[in-house]
Design a protein around this motif. Structure first.
Motif, PDB file in Angstrom:
ATOM      1  N   GLU A 155      16.465   7.718   1.911  1.00 25.25           N
ATOM      2  CA  GLU A 155      15.798   8.050   0.614  1.00 25.25           C
ATOM      3  C   GLU A 155      14.804   8.793   0.406  1.00 25.25           C
ATOM      4  O   GLU A 155      14.300   9.352  -0.525  1.00 25.25           O
ATOM      5  N   ASN A 156      13.906   9.043   1.600  1.00 28.87           N
ATOM      6  CA  ASN A 156      12.553   9.859   1.763  1.00 28.87           C
ATOM      7  C   ASN A 156      12.712  10.734   2.785  1.00 28.87           C
ATOM      8  O   ASN A 156      11.939  10.680   3.911  1.00 28.87           O
ATOM      9  N   PRO A 157      13.393  11.954   2.631  1.00 28.40           N
ATOM     10  CA  PRO A 157      13.456  12.877   3.701  1.00 28.40           C
ATOM     11  C   PRO A 157      11.973  13.531   4.244  1.00 28.40           C
ATOM     12  O   PRO A 157      11.307  13.497   3.102  1.00 28.40           O
ATOM     13  N   LYS A 199       4.880   4.641   7.833  1.00 30.30           N
ATOM     14  CA  LYS A 199       5.495   6.254   7.419  1.00 30.30           C
ATOM     15  C   LYS A 199       5.235   6.679   6.294  1.00 30.30           C
ATOM     16  O   LYS A 199       5.540   5.985   5.226  1.00 30.30           O
ATOM     17  N   LEU A 200       4.739   7.890   6.142  1.00 28.15           N
ATOM     18  CA  LEU A 200       4.804   8.510   4.580  1.00 28.15           C
ATOM     19  C   LEU A 200       4.764  10.036   5.022  1.00 28.15           C
ATOM     20  O   LEU A 200       4.675  10.502   6.191  1.00 28.15           O
ATOM     21  N   PRO A 204       0.789  -1.296   0.005  1.00 36.18           N
ATOM     22  CA  PRO A 204      -0.095   0.064  -0.034  1.00 36.18           C
ATOM     23  C   PRO A 204       1.016   1.195   0.110  1.00 36.18           C
ATOM     24  O   PRO A 204       0.421   2.383  -0.595  1.00 36.18           O
ATOM     25  N   HIS A 205       1.991   1.167   0.533  1.00 41.73           N
ATOM     26  CA  HIS A 205       3.123   2.351   0.597  1.00 41.73           C
ATOM     27  C   HIS A 205       4.255   1.599   1.044  1.00 41.73           C
ATOM     28  O   HIS A 205       4.478   0.609   1.668  1.00 41.73           O
ATOM     29  N   LYS A 206       5.257   2.153   0.457  1.00 43.19           N
ATOM     30  CA  LYS A 206       6.675   1.687   0.839  1.00 43.19           C
ATOM     31  C   LYS A 206       7.269   2.081   2.178  1.00 43.19           C
ATOM     32  O   LYS A 206       8.324   1.554   2.599  1.00 43.19           O
ATOM     33  N   GLY A 207       6.495   2.849   3.136  1.00 48.06           N
ATOM     34  CA  GLY A 207       7.028   3.308   4.344  1.00 48.06           C
ATOM     35  C   GLY A 207       7.185   2.012   5.230  1.00 48.06           C
ATOM     36  O   GLY A 207       6.668   0.797   5.287  1.00 48.06           O
ATOM     37  N   TYR A 208       8.039   2.275   6.248  1.00 47.50           N
ATOM     38  CA  TYR A 208       8.207   1.246   7.343  1.00 47.50           C
ATOM     39  C   TYR A 208       7.400   1.252   8.521  1.00 47.50           C
ATOM     40  O   TYR A 208       6.516   2.531   8.659  1.00 47.50           O
ATOM     41  N   ILE A 209       7.327   0.383   9.408  1.00 47.95           N
ATOM     42  CA  ILE A 209       6.276   0.343  10.342  1.00 47.95           C
ATOM     43  C   ILE A 209       6.390   1.245  11.504  1.00 47.95           C
ATOM     44  O   ILE A 209       7.744   1.154  12.209  1.00 47.95           O
ATOM     45  N   THR A 210       5.768   2.379  11.870  1.00 47.25           N
ATOM     46  CA  THR A 210       5.759   3.095  12.876  1.00 47.25           C
ATOM     47  C   THR A 210       5.401   2.609  14.288  1.00 47.25           C
ATOM     48  O   THR A 210       5.505   3.138  15.289  1.00 47.25           O
ATOM     49  N   SER A 211       4.223   1.882  13.923  1.00 43.62           N
ATOM     50  CA  SER A 211       3.449   1.486  15.029  1.00 43.62           C
ATOM     51  C   SER A 211       2.774   0.013  14.865  1.00 43.62           C
ATOM     52  O   SER A 211       2.032  -0.008  13.613  1.00 43.62           O
ATOM     53  N   TYR A 229      15.433  -1.315   7.600  1.00 46.18           N
ATOM     54  CA  TYR A 229      14.775  -0.733   6.473  1.00 46.18           C
ATOM     55  C   TYR A 229      14.213   0.784   6.835  1.00 46.18           C
ATOM     56  O   TYR A 229      14.152   1.506   5.835  1.00 46.18           O
ATOM     57  N   ALA A 230      13.781   1.121   7.953  1.00 46.01           N
ATOM     58  CA  ALA A 230      13.348   2.592   8.489  1.00 46.01           C
ATOM     59  C   ALA A 230      14.628   3.438   8.340  1.00 46.01           C
ATOM     60  O   ALA A 230      14.465   4.609   7.604  1.00 46.01           O
ATOM     61  N   ALA A 231      15.881   2.980   8.396  1.00 45.20           N
ATOM     62  CA  ALA A 231      17.039   3.875   8.273  1.00 45.20           C
ATOM     63  C   ALA A 231      17.108   4.025   6.676  1.00 45.20           C
ATOM     64  O   ALA A 231      17.352   5.176   6.308  1.00 45.20           O
TER      65      ALA A 231
END
Length: 322
Positions: free
Chosen positions: A257-259, A123-124, A98-105, A250-252
């Motif tokens: 890559e996505n500031p 994260k997005l 659904p989005h390439k963001g990492y899990i924040t919660s 992956y979050a790092a």
């Protein structure tokens, strides 16, 4: 029986001129094993005919339409009165993250709020594209309000009988009853509803049961764990090989890559979209502050509103943002 044999002969003749389809090997093997284990069941020709007639009549019945049950309900869980099977195998091979963001919660019980977090937060940045996880049809496009629940959200019912929920959006790109394919853009990420920062709240549900998305998706590797997911009432809340260390790595990579981008904080806009097109000036505002809060520049604000960088703003004045 003569009619049955005639129908079978016609089917064979038709298949000779039509395209030949081959069953997967595992189906052929299962079929051979079934025949080998049957032995002499003592089935008469008459009973066989009755069985075939009953079988054909059953096949003529319409298949269960996953787009009918509770379709008009505006509740995220419209299956409260349904009988849910103990287990079910679900095809998740044709998917899109659904989005390439990492899990924040993560998914799970929240002691602080004394309730379940029935999805994962990804994260997005506001305005990032959110995509349909599987093929399906949009059931709900709704806004719960600026500080309530999901805020702006979408619910999609998929052809594999899953439903997915996408919350805290800033803009919708689909309408109810619209058919979408896996990977189609359905919304833009945001910070609407009960949210402390931009993220996507993502849920995976089977007949109302909120499955742990980490049982289906491997978020650090941006794929599914396997081509099928087996729903089970006893284990649907469990993750599958979720590795916090892998998520941190992956979050790092993702942050590099996505500031982060400037975003509209909850309560600063005057409409319900979460990605406002106008802004009402408040006491203490300046062009630079407004531009920073709303992800734009002073030059663009001046051009859109016929202002100069030295222009004085009036409290209550409405400015175009886009």
């Amino acid at each position: 029986m003569n009619r049955i044999l005639a129908a079978a002969a016609f089917a064979l003749a038709f298949s000779a001129s039509a395209q030949t389809y081959r069953l997967p090997d595992r189906h052929l093997a299962s079929h051979d094993n079934l025949l080998a284990n049957q032995g002499n069941a003592g089935i008469s020709v008459e009973n066989t005919g009755k069985y075939l007639e009953a079988l054909f009549n059953e096949e003529e019945e319409p298949e269960f339409d996953i787009y009918t049950e509770g379709w008009d309900s505006q509740a995220v869980n419209c299956y409260t009165a349904s009988q849910v099977p103990q287990s079910a195998v679900i095809d998740v091979s044709k998917f899109c993250m659904p989005h390439k963001g990492y899990i924040t919660s993560p998914y799970g019980y929240r002691r602080r709020f004394r309730r379940m977090h029935k999805g994962v937060d990804l994260k997005l940045n506001i305005g990032d594209t959110v995509r349909a996880a599987f093929d399906g049809k949009v059931r709900i496009v709704r806004n719960q309000g600026r500080r309530k629940g999901y805020g702006m959200y979408v619910v999609i019912r998929h052809t594999n009988q899953l439903e997915t929920v996408y919350g805290h959006l800033s803009e919708w790109l689909v309408k109810p009853d619209q058919y979408v394919k896996a990977g189609d853009p359905i919304a833009l990420g945001g910070n609407t509803g009960r949210s402390t920062g931009p993220h996507l709240h993502f849920e995976t549900r089977f007949m109302g049961y909120a499955i742990n998305p980490c049982a289906i998706f491997d978020f650090p590797n941006q794929t599914t764990h396997t081509d099928t997911y087996t729903f089970d009432k006893r284990t649907y809340q469990n993750a599958r090989n979720f590795d916090p260390a892998a998520n941190n790595a992956y979050a790092a990579q993702y942050r590099k890559e996505n500031p982060a981008k400037p975003y509209v904080r909850t309560g600063t806009t005057t409409n319900t979209r979460g990605n406002a097109s106008t802004y009402r000036v408040r006491k203490g505002d300046s062009l630079s502050k407004i531009a920073s809060r709303n992800g734009t520049t002073v030059a663009k604000l001046c051009k859109l509103n016929g202002l100069k960088t030295t222009s004085k703003l009036q409290v209550g004045q409405r400015l175009k943002l886009r």
